[in-house]
Enzyme design. Structure first.
Site, mmCIF file in Angstrom:
data_model
loop_
_atom_site.group_PDB
_atom_site.id
_atom_site.type_symbol
_atom_site.label_atom_id
_atom_site.label_comp_id
_atom_site.label_asym_id
_atom_site.label_seq_id
_atom_site.Cartn_x
_atom_site.Cartn_y
_atom_site.Cartn_z
ATOM 1 N N ASP A 41 -1.578 1.406 -4.638
ATOM 2 C CA ASP A 41 -3.033 1.556 -4.564
ATOM 3 C C ASP A 41 -3.490 2.987 -4.803
ATOM 4 O O ASP A 41 -4.503 3.218 -5.482
ATOM 5 C CB ASP A 41 -3.548 1.044 -3.216
ATOM 6 C CG ASP A 41 -2.934 1.757 -2.027
ATOM 7 O OD1 ASP A 41 -3.681 2.320 -1.216
ATOM 8 O OD2 ASP A 41 -1.695 1.740 -1.889
ATOM 9 N N ILE A 80 6.446 -2.116 -3.330
ATOM 10 C CA ILE A 80 7.151 -3.116 -2.540
ATOM 11 C C ILE A 80 6.263 -3.649 -1.422
ATOM 12 O O ILE A 80 6.590 -4.657 -0.793
ATOM 13 C CB ILE A 80 8.478 -2.575 -1.971
ATOM 14 C CG1 ILE A 80 8.251 -1.477 -0.930
ATOM 15 C CG2 ILE A 80 9.385 -2.090 -3.083
ATOM 16 C CD1 ILE A 80 9.534 -1.060 -0.205
ATOM 17 N N ASP A 81 5.123 -2.993 -1.178
ATOM 18 C CA ASP A 81 4.184 -3.481 -0.162
ATOM 19 C C ASP A 81 3.430 -4.725 -0.627
ATOM 20 O O ASP A 81 2.847 -5.442 0.194
ATOM 21 C CB ASP A 81 3.167 -2.398 0.201
ATOM 22 C CG ASP A 81 3.792 -1.245 0.971
ATOM 23 O OD1 ASP A 81 4.968 -1.355 1.359
ATOM 24 O OD2 ASP A 81 3.103 -0.229 1.176
ATOM 25 N N GLY A 130 5.370 -1.359 5.050
ATOM 26 C CA GLY A 130 4.125 -2.103 4.879
ATOM 27 C C GLY A 130 3.020 -1.381 5.613
ATOM 28 O O GLY A 130 2.676 -1.722 6.739
ATOM 29 N N ARG A 131 2.469 -0.343 4.965
ATOM 30 C CA ARG A 131 1.502 0.540 5.618
ATOM 31 C C ARG A 131 0.213 -0.182 5.981
ATOM 32 O O ARG A 131 -0.324 -0.017 7.072
ATOM 33 C CB ARG A 131 1.190 1.710 4.682
ATOM 34 C CG ARG A 131 0.220 2.732 5.242
ATOM 35 C CD ARG A 131 -0.043 3.820 4.218
ATOM 36 N NE ARG A 131 -0.863 3.360 3.118
ATOM 37 C CZ ARG A 131 -0.588 3.559 1.829
ATOM 38 N NH1 ARG A 131 0.511 4.194 1.492
ATOM 39 N NH2 ARG A 131 -1.400 3.126 0.900
ATOM 40 N N GLU A 184 5.521 -1.972 9.745
ATOM 41 C CA GLU A 184 5.228 -0.639 10.272
ATOM 42 C C GLU A 184 3.729 -0.419 10.433
ATOM 43 O O GLU A 184 3.286 0.379 11.262
ATOM 44 C CB GLU A 184 5.809 0.435 9.353
ATOM 45 C CG GLU A 184 5.197 0.467 7.957
ATOM 46 C CD GLU A 184 5.764 1.572 7.074
ATOM 47 O OE1 GLU A 184 6.618 2.333 7.547
ATOM 48 O OE2 GLU A 184 5.333 1.657 5.905
ATOM 49 N N TYR A 229 13.190 2.861 3.107
ATOM 50 C CA TYR A 229 13.368 3.464 1.790
ATOM 51 C C TYR A 229 14.484 2.818 0.976
ATOM 52 O O TYR A 229 14.422 2.775 -0.255
ATOM 53 C CB TYR A 229 13.642 4.963 1.937
ATOM 54 C CG TYR A 229 12.488 5.729 2.540
ATOM 55 C CD1 TYR A 229 11.223 5.662 1.971
ATOM 56 C CD2 TYR A 229 12.666 6.499 3.684
ATOM 57 C CE1 TYR A 229 10.159 6.353 2.529
ATOM 58 C CE2 TYR A 229 11.604 7.197 4.246
ATOM 59 C CZ TYR A 229 10.350 7.125 3.666
ATOM 60 O OH TYR A 229 9.301 7.804 4.216
ATOM 61 N N ARG A 260 13.652 0.301 -1.739
ATOM 62 C CA ARG A 260 13.060 0.727 -3.012
ATOM 63 C C ARG A 260 14.114 1.068 -4.058
ATOM 64 O O ARG A 260 13.769 1.342 -5.208
ATOM 65 C CB ARG A 260 12.178 1.962 -2.797
ATOM 66 C CG ARG A 260 11.121 1.781 -1.740
ATOM 67 C CD ARG A 260 10.098 2.882 -1.730
ATOM 68 N NE ARG A 260 10.655 4.213 -1.574
ATOM 69 C CZ ARG A 260 9.941 5.284 -1.272
ATOM 70 N NH1 ARG A 260 8.636 5.163 -1.093
ATOM 71 N NH2 ARG A 260 10.500 6.466 -1.148
#
Length: 338
Positions: A36, A62-63, A108-109, A167, A227, A230
């Site tokens: 994003d 990856i999110d 997953g922020r 997360e 990480y 990824r």
């Protein structure tokens, strides 16, 4: 190619430098790759280039949280989910063997796609994502969900389990209650560096303490899975998907297009204009969150071992209350919020 967290949209000077550098390199076509924040930066480069550089974006994170249509993933997500699922499966076997629980913190922020995908893919005991909890909530709400799942498993004769937790759950905790949310370090785009918050350890310590007060001895291990997801070689799906996206992006630009994110759906390229990606309230890229009313989520939720309203009735309630060494009324008061 490597990667960068630099944010040229932070100042007019930085953006001007980017445009000047691209112009000096005689770049006429630019394909940006990322999530994003990169999509927003791409839109601003296209705007500032004023037609001198054709720009498009391909959705990579990856999110899985870029605003694509339902069922269309961002590239990299399926590869990350595949590896994450395997790692969770391994932890499930270890949990069973060693009679322990794992609290797995998954990347997953802003959205729980990856945590949910890993959890359901592996058949983990439960998954917990921010979308189901609300905009802001207390740590107690999170603890009750985890403790309730452990107690329910114990009442079923199971002393082990794996909870996969996004997360992003930490990011929505009430900042008035926890200063670590308010004071957490941030990246160049203003996002909390969630990987630097020991969220799994906080949950482990608090849940262990609460259960000990109930007379329940349980071993919990906090485990971050981040990480490394990824860096896995791409799955066959992502190999083909990225070829399609790359070819479509190049063709779009060479055919005179600009200012869009590439969508590949049903075997066809359908560019989404940058303007359609933006949230009118924030002016930034919209985030695609997990739709907790969808059948996909509802199915996943039904397979989780967690407390639900039916557990607070009759024999089920008595069994749970006995496990927690509480009266039925005490148990309902403590764990009755869903």
């Amino acid at each position: 190619i490597r990667t960068s967290r630099e944010n040229p949209t932070k100042s007019p000077e930085k953006m001007a430098h980017v445009i000047r550098a691209l112009s000096e390199l005689k770049v006429r076509y630019l394909v940006t790759i990322g999530g994003d924040d990169t999509a927003y930066t791409s839109s601003q480069v296209e705007k500032e280039a004023k037609g001198k550089i054709a720009v498009c974006h391909v959705p990579k994170t990856i999110d899985n949280d870029l605003p694509l249509p339902p069922g269309i993933p961002t590239f990299g997500y399926e590869t990350a989910r595949e590896l994450g699922t395997k790692l969770v499966e391994n932890l499930m076997e270890d949990a069973k063997t060693a009679a322990r629980w794992y609290f797995v913190i998954a990347m997953g922020r802003s959205a729980g796609h990856l945590a949910l995908g890993m959890g359901t893919g592996a058949g983990a005991t439960m998954a917990l994502i921010p979308e189901e909890l609300g905009k802001t909530y207390s740590l107690r709400k999170v603890l009750n969900i985890l403790e309730g799942a452990i107690i329910k498993r114990l009442s079923m004769g199971k002393d082990h389990g794996v909870a996969v937790i996004a997360e992003g759950v930490a990011a929505r905790l009430d900042p008035q209650e926890f200063s670590f949310v308010k004071d957490a370090p941030r990246d160049e785009h203003g996002n909390i560096r969630l990987a630097e918050i020991p969220f799994g350890t906080i949950l482990k310590d608090e849940v262990t303490k609460d259960l000990k007060e109930m007379g329940i001895k349980i071993t919990i291990v906090a485990k971050d899975i981040g990480y490394e997801l990824r860096c896995n070689p791409p799955t066959a799906f992502d190999r083909q998907y990225t070829r399609n996206l790359g070819y479509s992006a190049a063709r779009f630009l060479l055919d005179g297009g600009s200012g869009a994110m590439i969508l590949f759906k049903d075997g066809k390229t359908t560019p989404i204009p940058f303007a359609d990606l933006m949230d009118p309230k924030t002016g930034k890229t919209r985030i695609r969150t997990v739709d907790i009313h969808s059948e996909i989520y509802q199915t996943a939720r039904r397979y989780m071992i967690r407390l639900n309203p039916d557990d607070l009735k009759g024999d089920a309630l008595k069994r749970l209350a006995d496990t927690a060494k509480m009266s039925p009324d005490e148990f309902k008061k403590r764990f009755g919020e869903f």
